[in-house]
Structure formats: C-alpha cells, structure tokens
Design a protein around this motif. Structure first.
Motif, PDB file in Angstrom:
ATOM      1  N   MET A  91       0.829  -1.199   0.000  1.00 38.90           N
ATOM      2  CA  MET A  91       0.000   0.000   0.000  1.00 38.90           C
ATOM      3  C   MET A  91       0.869   1.258   0.000  1.00 38.90           C
ATOM      4  O   MET A  91       2.044   1.219   0.390  1.00 38.90           O
ATOM      5  N   CYS A  92       0.269   2.347  -0.409  1.00 42.46           N
ATOM      6  CA  CYS A  92       0.885   3.677  -0.296  1.00 42.46           C
ATOM      7  C   CYS A  92      -0.266   4.651  -0.121  1.00 42.46           C
ATOM      8  O   CYS A  92      -1.003   4.916  -1.075  1.00 42.46           O
ATOM      9  N   THR A  93      -0.438   5.141   1.104  1.00 46.85           N
ATOM     10  CA  THR A  93      -1.620   5.935   1.432  1.00 46.85           C
ATOM     11  C   THR A  93      -1.224   7.335   1.888  1.00 46.85           C
ATOM     12  O   THR A  93      -0.269   7.499   2.642  1.00 46.85           O
ATOM     13  N   GLY A  94      -1.999   8.310   1.440  1.00 48.17           N
ATOM     14  CA  GLY A  94      -1.779   9.689   1.847  1.00 48.17           C
ATOM     15  C   GLY A  94      -2.101  10.641   0.711  1.00 48.17           C
ATOM     16  O   GLY A  94      -2.219  10.224  -0.448  1.00 48.17           O
ATOM     17  N   PRO A  95      -2.243  11.917   1.008  1.00 42.48           N
ATOM     18  CA  PRO A  95      -2.463  12.902  -0.050  1.00 42.48           C
ATOM     19  C   PRO A  95      -1.278  12.898  -1.018  1.00 42.48           C
ATOM     20  O   PRO A  95      -0.125  12.814  -0.596  1.00 42.48           O
ATOM     21  N   VAL A  96      -1.549  12.987  -2.293  1.00 45.03           N
ATOM     22  CA  VAL A  96      -0.482  12.945  -3.293  1.00 45.03           C
ATOM     23  C   VAL A  96       0.563  14.010  -3.033  1.00 45.03           C
ATOM     24  O   VAL A  96       1.768  13.768  -3.118  1.00 45.03           O
ATOM     25  N   THR A  97       0.107  15.218  -2.676  1.00 41.33           N
ATOM     26  CA  THR A  97       1.050  16.326  -2.504  1.00 41.33           C
ATOM     27  C   THR A  97       1.778  16.297  -1.168  1.00 41.33           C
ATOM     28  O   THR A  97       2.666  17.119  -0.933  1.00 41.33           O
ATOM     29  N   ASP A  98       1.418  15.362  -0.291  1.00 43.31           N
ATOM     30  CA  ASP A  98       2.089  15.244   1.009  1.00 43.31           C
ATOM     31  C   ASP A  98       2.891  13.960   1.163  1.00 43.31           C
ATOM     32  O   ASP A  98       3.651  13.821   2.118  1.00 43.31           O
ATOM     33  N   ASN A 136      -1.587 -11.038 -13.445  1.00 43.58           N
ATOM     34  CA  ASN A 136      -1.121  -9.857 -12.727  1.00 43.58           C
ATOM     35  C   ASN A 136      -2.235  -9.323 -11.836  1.00 43.58           C
ATOM     36  O   ASN A 136      -3.329  -9.007 -12.324  1.00 43.58           O
ATOM     37  N   VAL A 137      -1.962  -9.249 -10.549  1.00 44.90           N
ATOM     38  CA  VAL A 137      -2.979  -8.782  -9.607  1.00 44.90           C
ATOM     39  C   VAL A 137      -2.976  -7.260  -9.578  1.00 44.90           C
ATOM     40  O   VAL A 137      -2.031  -6.632  -9.107  1.00 44.90           O
ATOM     41  N   GLY A 138      -4.032  -6.691 -10.127  1.00 46.62           N
ATOM     42  CA  GLY A 138      -4.226  -5.250 -10.105  1.00 46.62           C
ATOM     43  C   GLY A 138      -5.128  -4.873  -8.936  1.00 46.62           C
ATOM     44  O   GLY A 138      -4.959  -5.358  -7.826  1.00 46.62           O
ATOM     45  N   SER A 139      -6.123  -4.040  -9.217  1.00 50.55           N
ATOM     46  CA  SER A 139      -7.051  -3.623  -8.160  1.00 50.55           C
ATOM     47  C   SER A 139      -8.172  -2.819  -8.792  1.00 50.55           C
ATOM     48  O   SER A 139      -7.994  -2.190  -9.842  1.00 50.55           O
ATOM     49  N   VAL A 140      -9.320  -2.801  -8.126  1.00 46.53           N
ATOM     50  CA  VAL A 140     -10.366  -1.895  -8.589  1.00 46.53           C
ATOM     51  C   VAL A 140      -9.919  -0.446  -8.426  1.00 46.53           C
ATOM     52  O   VAL A 140     -10.466   0.452  -9.072  1.00 46.53           O
ATOM     53  N   SER A 141      -8.911  -0.206  -7.578  1.00 48.86           N
ATOM     54  CA  SER A 141      -8.339   1.146  -7.467  1.00 48.86           C
ATOM     55  C   SER A 141      -7.660   1.567  -8.765  1.00 48.86           C
ATOM     56  O   SER A 141      -7.406   2.756  -8.971  1.00 48.86           O
ATOM     57  N   GLY A 142      -7.348   0.606  -9.620  1.00 47.04           N
ATOM     58  CA  GLY A 142      -6.803   0.920 -10.928  1.00 47.04           C
ATOM     59  C   GLY A 142      -7.863   1.345 -11.919  1.00 47.04           C
ATOM     60  O   GLY A 142      -7.555   1.897 -12.980  1.00 47.04           O
ATOM     61  N   TYR A 143      -9.139   1.087 -11.602  1.00 53.85           N
ATOM     62  CA  TYR A 143     -10.250   1.529 -12.441  1.00 53.85           C
ATOM     63  C   TYR A 143     -10.657   2.955 -12.107  1.00 53.85           C
ATOM     64  O   TYR A 143     -10.870   3.786 -12.983  1.00 53.85           O
ATOM     65  N   ALA A 144     -10.822   3.222 -10.815  1.00 55.59           N
ATOM     66  CA  ALA A 144     -11.325   4.523 -10.379  1.00 55.59           C
ATOM     67  C   ALA A 144     -10.593   4.929  -9.108  1.00 55.59           C
ATOM     68  O   ALA A 144     -10.772   4.314  -8.058  1.00 55.59           O
ATOM     69  N   ALA A 145      -9.759   5.946  -9.221  1.00 56.96           N
ATOM     70  CA  ALA A 145      -8.947   6.375  -8.079  1.00 56.96           C
ATOM     71  C   ALA A 145      -9.804   7.110  -7.058  1.00 56.96           C
ATOM     72  O   ALA A 145     -10.700   7.877  -7.403  1.00 56.96           O
ATOM     73  N   THR A 146      -9.518   6.843  -5.788  1.00 56.71           N
ATOM     74  CA  THR A 146     -10.206   7.538  -4.711  1.00 56.71           C
ATOM     75  C   THR A 146      -9.209   8.426  -3.969  1.00 56.71           C
ATOM     76  O   THR A 146      -7.995   8.238  -4.093  1.00 56.71           O
ATOM     77  N   PRO A 147      -9.701   9.391  -3.187  1.00 52.05           N
ATOM     78  CA  PRO A 147      -8.779  10.206  -2.397  1.00 52.05           C
ATOM     79  C   PRO A 147      -7.944   9.340  -1.469  1.00 52.05           C
ATOM     80  O   PRO A 147      -8.371   8.292  -1.015  1.00 52.05           O
ATOM     81  N   TRP A 148      -6.727   9.790  -1.226  1.00 53.68           N
ATOM     82  CA  TRP A 148      -5.792   9.258  -0.239  1.00 53.68           C
ATOM     83  C   TRP A 148      -5.024   8.031  -0.701  1.00 53.68           C
ATOM     84  O   TRP A 148      -4.121   7.588   0.000  1.00 53.68           O
ATOM     85  N   VAL A 149      -5.349   7.471  -1.830  1.00 52.68           N
ATOM     86  CA  VAL A 149      -4.572   6.340  -2.346  1.00 52.68           C
ATOM     87  C   VAL A 149      -4.187   6.593  -3.809  1.00 52.68           C
ATOM     88  O   VAL A 149      -4.185   5.685  -4.636  1.00 52.68           O
ATOM     89  N   GLY A 150      -3.853   7.843  -4.110  1.00 49.39           N
ATOM     90  CA  GLY A 150      -3.517   8.207  -5.481  1.00 49.39           C
ATOM     91  C   GLY A 150      -2.324   7.444  -6.026  1.00 49.39           C
ATOM     92  O   GLY A 150      -2.355   6.940  -7.151  1.00 49.39           O
ATOM     93  N   PHE A 151      -1.259   7.326  -5.238  1.00 50.65           N
ATOM     94  CA  PHE A 151      -0.076   6.613  -5.719  1.00 50.65           C
ATOM     95  C   PHE A 151      -0.351   5.113  -5.842  1.00 50.65           C
ATOM     96  O   PHE A 151       0.064   4.478  -6.806  1.00 50.65           O
ATOM     97  N   TYR A 152      -1.053   4.552  -4.860  1.00 50.16           N
ATOM     98  CA  TYR A 152      -1.391   3.128  -4.938  1.00 50.16           C
ATOM     99  C   TYR A 152      -2.253   2.858  -6.171  1.00 50.16           C
ATOM    100  O   TYR A 152      -1.991   1.922  -6.941  1.00 50.16           O
ATOM    101  N   GLY A 153      -3.277   3.692  -6.378  1.00 48.08           N
ATOM    102  CA  GLY A 153      -4.122   3.530  -7.551  1.00 48.08           C
ATOM    103  C   GLY A 153      -3.344   3.673  -8.847  1.00 48.08           C
ATOM    104  O   GLY A 153      -3.597   2.963  -9.829  1.00 48.08           O
ATOM    105  N   ALA A 154      -2.371   4.580  -8.851  1.00 44.75           N
ATOM    106  CA  ALA A 154      -1.548   4.767 -10.047  1.00 44.75           C
ATOM    107  C   ALA A 154      -0.718   3.522 -10.348  1.00 44.75           C
ATOM    108  O   ALA A 154      -0.551   3.139 -11.503  1.00 44.75           O
ATOM    109  N   THR A 155      -0.202   2.868  -9.294  1.00 43.63           N
ATOM    110  CA  THR A 155       0.566   1.638  -9.532  1.00 43.63           C
ATOM    111  C   THR A 155      -0.329   0.559 -10.123  1.00 43.63           C
ATOM    112  O   THR A 155       0.087  -0.186 -11.016  1.00 43.63           O
ATOM    113  N   LYS A 156      -1.553   0.464  -9.636  1.00 44.01           N
ATOM    114  CA  LYS A 156      -2.454  -0.576 -10.125  1.00 44.01           C
ATOM    115  C   LYS A 156      -2.970  -0.265 -11.533  1.00 44.01           C
ATOM    116  O   LYS A 156      -3.158  -1.171 -12.357  1.00 44.01           O
TER     117      LYS A 156
END
Length: 284
Positions: A91-98, A136-156
């Motif tokens: 995981m990688c959680t937090g505001p993208v700019t922080d 390859n195990v992706g994530s539904v976060s790779g379909y639609a990004a939510t706040p606070w997991v922008g980097f994680y969603g980007a990886t997926k």
C-alpha cells in the motif's frame, strides 16, 4: 521433488505471506492439482504453506538477483513454469502532494517494476515452451482512483496497462495474460501500513479519514480471502480465461464508476472518503 514425477501444471505465486491473497491463491491452485511454488521475501512467513506441502521459495520482487535465482531454482527442479501469479504488492496511502516520494518510489518498484522484473524472468521460459498463463494482480483502485490512495491507484492502473500490452505481445507465443482486480478482500495488505502526516500538513484535519481509507478493504462486509481465491482460481484454470477478472465486495460498483462522469465520482468520493473535512480549516 523430482522433475519427472509429476505432469501437474507448475505455478509460481508471489507475495504469499500468511493471511494474504497470495497465500490463499497458492492453496487453491494446489487444491486444483497444480505444483505450486509460493514466493515470499521472508520464508518464515509462509511456514503454513510449507506444512501443507507447498514449496516455498525466497523471492524479493524488487531485487534482480533474487528474482533470477528463484526462477532458476524452479526451472532446475520442475523444468517449466506454466502459471505465474504476480501478487506481491504494498500500500501507499496519503495525499499525493504530502506523500514522501521515497514511499511512492518503493510502491512503484514493488507493484509495477516488481511485476515487470518477474515477467521478464519467466516469459522466456513460457515462450520456449509455447504455453503459459501470466496473472497480474491489479485492483479496482486501478479503475477509479479515490482520495488518499492516489499513488497506490496509479501503480495498479499501471499494472492494468502493462498487462494490456503484454496480452497482445505474448499472444503469438500462446502465452495468455490476465488481470485480476480484487475489490474489498479481507487480507493482510494494510496490516503493517501506518499513515503519518507532518504536524503542519494542510490535510491534518482529514487524518482520521485518511487512516480509515488505508484499511477500508478490511472493514465492513469485505470478501473472505479463501472465497476470493476459489472464485478466481476456478476462472483462471479454464481453457480461455477472461482478460480481466474483477471480483470482491465493492468491485462492481467501482468498475461502473470508471464510466461515470468525473463530477459524479468527485462528489461521491469526496463525501465517502472525507475529502471535504478540511476545506474550512482556519488560518490557511
């Protein structure tokens, strides 16, 4: 094991620490007659798989030498790899700019380049044998990004994109590529993940919401991991598995939101994940 004593399909699953998705995928593949190699950075974390008769191999997806050594060990013992499940991730959680970019780099090195590293080591063997399945195990976060997991969603999202390219590139060699996109699955993904913000962060009022998002998949009616593994493996072992297997709580809703207008997603996510809790903070 002797390389001549089994005609079972040989499967390698990465990220098999106890309690995680990889752990249960390995068990389910073995239950379906596959000869399974469960890969982990620390083999002690897969002791229960070893006790179940599954071969455990040390493999760090962020290290070239570790990947090459593990793959060669499997080839030496089993002669082939028929199924590769790239499950290792973090995981990688937090505001993208922080978010500390070192954490983001670690996430990309594990979740994206880690998959590429293992694929580059395994694909030549599959090409030579003119058959294989890469999962390859992706994530539904790779379909639609939510706040606070922008980097994680980007990886997926990157995992999905790489898989789309590989699916076409490897098809002439009879090597299939499948994306598994879990929804909310009860696992150990967020167990050791701690969200910390600088005390002067503009997002400090949202910290509880950010921490809730980090463990969102582990709360409420999340899908049991063993159930997830049974459903997914049954689909993977068909003669023509789908390019995408999306399963788990919230997965259908998230998939549908991929097609929703941005203003709809923004409105829903800002309220669901607390991205409005800091907008009226004084003294900014």
């Amino acid at each position: 094991m002797s390389k001549t004593n089994s005609n079972a399909r040989v499967a390698l699953v990465t990220g098999c620490s106890a309690g995680g998705i990889g752990h249960f995928l390995a068990l389910e593949l073995a239950a379906n007659g596959c000869r399974v190699y469960a890969a982990v950075r620390n083999t002690s974390k897969a002791a229960s798989l070893a006790e179940a008769g599954i071969a455990v191999v040390e493999l760090d997806v962020t290290c070239d030498d570790s990947v090459q050594s593990a793959i060669q060990k499997i080839i030496d013992e089993a002669d082939r790899i028929d199924i590769l499940v790239n499950n290792a991730g973090l995981m990688c959680t937090g505001p993208v700019t922080d978010t500390d970019l070192k954490l983001a780099q670690t996430a990309f090195n594990t979740n994206v380049l880690g998959i590429a590293r293992v694929c580059q080591a395994v694909a030549p063997h599959m090409i030579r044998q003119h058959s294989g399945l890469i999962v390859n195990v992706g994530s539904v976060s790779g379909y639609a990004a939510t706040p606070w997991v922008g980097f994680y969603g980007a990886t997926k999202a990157a995992v999905h994109t790489l898989s789309d390219a590989m699916r076409v590139e490897l098809a002439p060699f009879n090597v299939k590529v499948v994306v598994v996109a879990p929804g909310a699955i009860r696992s150990n993904l967020a167990t050791h993940h701690q969200v910390v913000l600088d005390e002067n962060s503009f997002f400090m009022p949202a910290l509880p919401a950010i921490r809730d998002r980090a463990v969102f998949s582990q709360t409420g009616n999340s899908t049991p991991t063993d159930k997830f593994a049974k459903v997914v493996v049954a689909q993977l072992l068909t003669s023509s598995p789908a390019a995408y297997i999306t399963y788990g709580n919230h997965s259908k809703t998230t998939w549908l939101l991929y097609y929703a207008p941005p203003f709809v997603k923004d409105w829903l996510y800002s309220r669901r994940f607390g991205a409005i809790s800091y907008k009226d903070r004084p003294n900014i």
